[in-house]
Design a protein around this motif. Structure first.
Motif, PDB file in Angstrom:
ATOM      1  N   ALA A   1       0.834  -1.203   0.000  1.00 32.04           N
ATOM      2  CA  ALA A   1       0.000   0.000   0.000  1.00 32.04           C
ATOM      3  C   ALA A   1       0.869   1.253   0.000  1.00 32.04           C
ATOM      4  CB  ALA A   1      -0.907   0.001   1.214  1.00 32.04           C
ATOM      5  N   THR A   2       0.388   2.281  -0.662  1.00 28.30           N
ATOM      6  CA  THR A   2       1.082   3.563  -0.695  1.00 28.30           C
ATOM      7  C   THR A   2       0.276   4.602   0.059  1.00 28.30           C
ATOM      8  OG1 THR A   2       0.005   4.277  -2.737  1.00 28.30           O
ATOM      9  CG2 THR A   2       2.075   3.047  -2.961  1.00 28.30           C
ATOM     10  N   LEU A   3       0.901   5.719   0.377  1.00 24.60           N
ATOM     11  CA  LEU A   3       0.195   6.789   1.073  1.00 24.60           C
ATOM     12  C   LEU A   3      -0.978   7.321   0.262  1.00 24.60           C
ATOM     13  CD1 LEU A   3       3.097   8.863   2.652  1.00 24.60           C
ATOM     14  CD2 LEU A   3       1.303   7.627   3.841  1.00 24.60           C
ATOM     15  N   GLY A   4      -0.854   7.316  -1.055  1.00 24.73           N
ATOM     16  CA  GLY A   4      -1.929   7.798  -1.920  1.00 24.73           C
ATOM     17  C   GLY A   4      -3.172   6.936  -1.877  1.00 24.73           C
ATOM     18  N   ASP A   5      -3.052   5.712  -1.376  1.00 19.57           N
ATOM     19  CA  ASP A   5      -4.213   4.821  -1.277  1.00 19.57           C
ATOM     20  C   ASP A   5      -5.209   5.274  -0.219  1.00 19.57           C
ATOM     21  OD1 ASP A   5      -3.170   3.228  -3.255  1.00 19.57           O
ATOM     22  OD2 ASP A   5      -2.299   1.762  -1.867  1.00 19.57           O
ATOM     23  N   HIS A   6      -4.848   6.246   0.602  1.00 17.98           N
ATOM     24  CA  HIS A   6      -5.776   6.700   1.642  1.00 17.98           C
ATOM     25  C   HIS A   6      -7.069   7.248   1.049  1.00 17.98           C
ATOM     26  CE1 HIS A   6      -4.282  10.740   0.697  1.00 17.98           C
ATOM     27  NE2 HIS A   6      -5.350  11.195   1.320  1.00 17.98           N
ATOM     28  N   ARG A   7      -7.037   7.680  -0.208  1.00 20.45           N
ATOM     29  CA  ARG A   7      -8.239   8.211  -0.856  1.00 20.45           C
ATOM     30  C   ARG A   7      -9.292   7.143  -1.083  1.00 20.45           C
ATOM     31  NH1 ARG A   7      -4.961  10.718  -5.645  1.00 20.45           N
ATOM     32  NH2 ARG A   7      -3.856   8.834  -5.126  1.00 20.45           N
ATOM     33  N   HIS A   8      -8.880   5.883  -1.138  1.00 17.01           N
ATOM     34  CA  HIS A   8      -9.827   4.778  -1.348  1.00 17.01           C
ATOM     35  C   HIS A   8     -10.508   4.343  -0.053  1.00 17.01           C
ATOM     36  CE1 HIS A   8      -8.351   4.393  -5.407  1.00 17.01           C
ATOM     37  NE2 HIS A   8      -7.117   4.271  -4.949  1.00 17.01           N
ATOM     38  N   TYR A   9     -10.050   4.855   1.070  1.00 14.60           N
ATOM     39  CA  TYR A   9     -10.578   4.468   2.379  1.00 14.60           C
ATOM     40  C   TYR A   9     -10.938   5.725   3.165  1.00 14.60           C
ATOM     41  CZ  TYR A   9      -8.288   0.298   0.793  1.00 14.60           C
ATOM     42  OH  TYR A   9      -7.890  -0.762   0.026  1.00 14.60           O
TER      43      TYR A   9
ATOM     44  N   THR B   1       4.807   6.937  -1.968  1.00 13.64           N
ATOM     45  CA  THR B   1       5.644   6.339  -0.936  1.00 13.64           C
ATOM     46  C   THR B   1       4.901   5.184  -0.271  1.00 13.64           C
ATOM     47  OG1 THR B   1       6.593   8.509  -0.506  1.00 13.64           O
ATOM     48  CG2 THR B   1       6.974   6.819   1.145  1.00 13.64           C
ATOM     49  N   ARG B   2       5.542   4.017  -0.227  1.00 10.76           N
ATOM     50  CA  ARG B   2       4.922   2.846   0.394  1.00 10.76           C
ATOM     51  C   ARG B   2       4.928   2.993   1.914  1.00 10.76           C
ATOM     52  NH1 ARG B   2       8.177  -0.990  -3.041  1.00 10.76           N
ATOM     53  NH2 ARG B   2       9.121  -1.406  -1.032  1.00 10.76           N
ATOM     54  N   LEU B   3       3.961   2.347   2.554  1.00 12.25           N
ATOM     55  CA  LEU B   3       3.843   2.453   4.008  1.00 12.25           C
ATOM     56  C   LEU B   3       5.057   1.894   4.730  1.00 12.25           C
ATOM     57  CD1 LEU B   3       0.090   1.562   4.602  1.00 12.25           C
ATOM     58  CD2 LEU B   3       1.145   3.794   4.344  1.00 12.25           C
TER      59      LEU B   3
ATOM     60  N   CYS C   1       3.577   0.596   9.715  1.00 15.33           N
ATOM     61  CA  CYS C   1       2.473   1.508   9.397  1.00 15.33           C
ATOM     62  C   CYS C   1       1.325   0.743   8.771  1.00 15.33           C
ATOM     63  CB  CYS C   1       2.924   2.579   8.415  1.00 15.33           C
ATOM     64  SG  CYS C   1       3.890   3.871   9.133  1.00 15.33           S
ATOM     65  N   HIS C   2       0.119   1.196   9.061  1.00 15.71           N
ATOM     66  CA  HIS C   2      -1.113   0.648   8.490  1.00 15.71           C
ATOM     67  C   HIS C   2      -2.081   1.797   8.288  1.00 15.71           C
ATOM     68  CE1 HIS C   2       0.136  -3.337   9.899  1.00 15.71           C
ATOM     69  NE2 HIS C   2       0.351  -2.789  11.083  1.00 15.71           N
ATOM     70  N   PHE C   3      -3.086   1.555   7.479  1.00 13.56           N
ATOM     71  CA  PHE C   3      -4.248   2.427   7.482  1.00 13.56           C
ATOM     72  C   PHE C   3      -5.242   1.795   8.439  1.00 13.56           C
ATOM     73  CE2 PHE C   3      -2.925   3.628   3.053  1.00 13.56           C
ATOM     74  CZ  PHE C   3      -2.612   4.927   3.372  1.00 13.56           C
ATOM     75  N   ALA C   4      -5.937   2.636   9.215  1.00 16.27           N
ATOM     76  CA  ALA C   4      -6.891   2.115  10.187  1.00 16.27           C
ATOM     77  C   ALA C   4      -8.041   3.096  10.353  1.00 16.27           C
ATOM     78  CB  ALA C   4      -6.206   1.882  11.525  1.00 16.27           C
ATOM     79  N   TRP C   5      -9.211   2.528  10.666  1.00 15.07           N
ATOM     80  CA  TRP C   5     -10.382   3.356  10.940  1.00 15.07           C
ATOM     81  C   TRP C   5     -10.483   3.595  12.430  1.00 15.07           C
ATOM     82  CZ3 TRP C   5     -11.906  -0.518   7.099  1.00 15.07           C
ATOM     83  CH2 TRP C   5     -12.079   0.033   5.831  1.00 15.07           C
ATOM     84  N   PRO C   6     -10.918   4.791  12.836  1.00 11.79           N
ATOM     85  CA  PRO C   6     -11.049   5.099  14.262  1.00 11.79           C
ATOM     86  C   PRO C   6     -12.163   4.274  14.910  1.00 11.79           C
ATOM     87  CG  PRO C   6     -11.662   6.992  12.902  1.00 11.79           C
ATOM     88  CD  PRO C   6     -11.224   5.914  11.980  1.00 11.79           C
ATOM     89  N   PRO C   7     -12.155   4.165  16.237  1.00 11.15           N
ATOM     90  CA  PRO C   7     -13.213   3.428  16.927  1.00 11.15           C
ATOM     91  C   PRO C   7     -14.581   4.056  16.657  1.00 11.15           C
ATOM     92  CG  PRO C   7     -11.465   4.047  18.441  1.00 11.15           C
ATOM     93  CD  PRO C   7     -11.164   4.694  17.135  1.00 11.15           C
ATOM     94  N   GLY C   8     -15.582   3.236  16.486  1.00 13.23           N
ATOM     95  CA  GLY C   8     -16.933   3.722  16.237  1.00 13.23           C
ATOM     96  C   GLY C   8     -17.214   4.085  14.792  1.00 13.23           C
TER      97      GLY C   8
END
Length: 102
Positions: A12-20, A57-59, A80-87
């Motif tokens: 995963a790259t930093l630019g992938d944050h747009r998909h989540y 840039t890759r994670l 590093c990971h992408f993660a969703w906040p609690p709730g």
């Protein structure tokens, strides 16, 4: 409550944050589990400021670039990971996706 990690793999790259929508960049100590969340845009801006990365840039490269010691154990071994906040639920993800799209 803990953040939910987005299962997208190692490449995963930093630019992938747009998909989540709503996901944060989660920096985790591999040794003790201490973590801290950041906005991906903030990390991208900082890498561009240092002229050492950006959207592509890759994670794993971001994790290797962190040079400060972990406040929990005092050692340096990050991931590093992408993660969703609690709730955070599917309804909120759809709302943010529609907001960004429009």
């Amino acid at each position: 409550m803990k953040m939910r990690i987005v299962p997208i793999g190692d490449q995963a790259t930093l630019g992938d944050h747009r998909h989540y929508p709503g996901a944060r960049l989660l920096l985790v100590c591999s040794l003790c589990g201490w973590d801290k969340a950041y906005r991906a845009e903030r990390v991208i801006d900082r890498l561009r400021e240092l002229k050492s990365g950006g959207h592509a840039t890759r994670l794993e490269q971001v994790a290797r670039r962190v040079a400060w010691n972990c406040p929990g154990c005092g050692r340096v071994k990050w991931r590093c990971h992408f993660a969703w906040p609690p709730g955070f639920d599917d309804r909120e993800a759809k709302r943010l996706a529609n907001l960004y799209r429009n």
